[in-house]
Design an enzyme around this catalytic site. Structure first.
Site, PDB file in Angstrom:
ATOM      1  N   SER A 146       0.758  -1.164  -0.179  1.00 56.71           N
ATOM      2  CA  SER A 146       0.017  -0.091  -0.017  1.00 56.71           C
ATOM      3  C   SER A 146       0.782   1.277   0.036  1.00 56.71           C
ATOM      4  O   SER A 146       1.995   1.209   0.384  1.00 56.71           O
ATOM      5  CB  SER A 146      -0.872  -0.021   1.238  1.00 56.71           C
ATOM      6  OG  SER A 146      -1.417   1.344   1.445  1.00 56.71           O
ATOM      7  N   TYR A 159      -2.046  -0.877  10.435  1.00 57.32           N
ATOM      8  CA  TYR A 159      -2.261  -1.298   9.041  1.00 57.32           C
ATOM      9  C   TYR A 159      -1.182  -0.618   8.511  1.00 57.32           C
ATOM     10  O   TYR A 159      -0.432  -1.509   7.703  1.00 57.32           O
ATOM     11  CB  TYR A 159      -3.591  -0.377   8.519  1.00 57.32           C
ATOM     12  CG  TYR A 159      -3.749  -0.729   6.914  1.00 57.32           C
ATOM     13  CD1 TYR A 159      -4.031  -1.925   6.434  1.00 57.32           C
ATOM     14  CD2 TYR A 159      -3.697   0.357   6.134  1.00 57.32           C
ATOM     15  CE1 TYR A 159      -4.409  -2.077   5.188  1.00 57.32           C
ATOM     16  CE2 TYR A 159      -3.556   0.123   4.602  1.00 57.32           C
ATOM     17  CZ  TYR A 159      -4.144  -1.267   4.051  1.00 57.32           C
ATOM     18  OH  TYR A 159      -4.335  -1.438   2.866  1.00 57.32           O
TER      19      TYR A 159
END
Ligand SMILES: NC(=O)c1ccc[n+]([C@@H]2O[C@H](COP(=O)([O-])OP(=O)(O)OC[C@H]3O[C@@H](n4cnc5c(N)ncnc54)[C@H](O)[C@@H]3O)[C@@H](O)[C@H]2O)c1
Length: 258
Positions: A146, A159
């Protein structure tokens, strides 16, 4: 499946998190390039329907239920691909879960779930796949990380940490196997319109305003699409990127350039 090209002709490809979003778009894109697909996910209905859709269109796909937080399920998914197609050319660890919470609000289960799916999943899958690829004389591994593995964002520390770990896993494995024909890269999507993002926005006080805010925060003034991620993923797992390994490729409309 009408073949748009031959960039993955007959390649045996395992995609985790294939039932929706980026994984689904990649499965459809890879199938159009001739890949033979093992699709793994915890969402059985969507995954089986996708395998049927690809097969009905003339492609080759099977579905395997696998929870990537579990070591045994990763091994099962890798083995299913090898059993079905006789090899594993591409391992694409794409399954992931989000956690839009600050650290003190994240309980043990939250943390275990995010690290289990986002970090242990790729670790276990790659550990089982690498000997298969070594025996074959090469292969390709791609992790969906990401932009949050490259630059931090607020309110998602677990995350962000998980995606940072995956970026470094790709780089470390790339070095270890650079001379053995195994390339390892990470795809770093920015803000992409998928069910995961929809869920994230829906959890906000004003989902409509959140959605508009995401678009406005992008250099291009819009969100990315799963299909745009699939085009980048295809390049990273095809021979066109044969001298590319250890790369974390942002597909983020310029977000990490800011
Ligand atoms: N959408 C975004 O903006 C965005 C941005 C950056 C990175 N990503 C990453 O892209 C990847 C795909 O996300 P998406 O946006 O397509 O989300 P999504 O929720 O649409 O798809 C994720 C898929 O992973 C599957 N999955 C979840 N937990 C699993 C588990 N334990 N075992 C097996 N499969 C599991 C889900 O069932 C789903 O099919 C994830 O790794 C995510 O972190 C997404």
């Amino acid at each position: 499946m009408p073949t748009a090209g031959t960039r993955l002709r007959d390649r045996a490809v395992l995609i985790t998190g294939a039932s929706t979003g980026i994984g689904r778009a990649c499965a459809l894109r890879f199938a159009r390039e001739g890949a033979r697909l093992a699709l793994a996910d915890v969402q059985v209905e969507g995954g089986e329907a996708l395998a049927r859709e690809i097969t009905a269109a003339g492609g080759t796909a099977c579905f395997v239920r696998a929870d990537v937080a579990r070591r045994a399920d990763n091994e099962l998914a890798v083995d299913a691909c090898v059993d079905r197609f006789g090899r594993l050319d591409v391992l694409f660890c794409n399954a992931g879960v989000n956690l839009p919470k600050r650290l003190p609000d994240s309980d043990d289960d939250d943390i275990a779930r995010v690290l289990g799916v986002n970090v242990l999943g790729p670790l276990y899958a790659a550990r089982h796949a690498i000997p298969v690829m070594q025996k074959q004389g090469g292969g390709c591994i791609l992790f969906t990380a990401s932009k949050t593995g490259l630059v931090a964002q607020t309110d998602s520390p677990v995350y962000c940490a998980s995606k940072g770990a995956v970026v470094m896993l790709a780089k470390a494995l790339a070095l270890d196997y650079a001379t053995q024909g195994i390339r390892v890269n990470a795809l770093c999507p920015g803000i992409i319109e998928t069910p995961m993002l929809r869920e994230f926005a829906d959890a906000m006080d004003d989902p409509g305003a959140a959605w508009a805010r995401y678009s406005a925060a992008q250099p291009m003034g819009r969100l990315g699409t799963a299909e745009e991620c699939a085009d980048a993923a295809l390049w990273l797992v095809s021979d066109e990127s044969s001298f590319v390994t250890g790369v974390a490729l942002p597909v983020d409309g310029g977000f990490t350039a800011m």
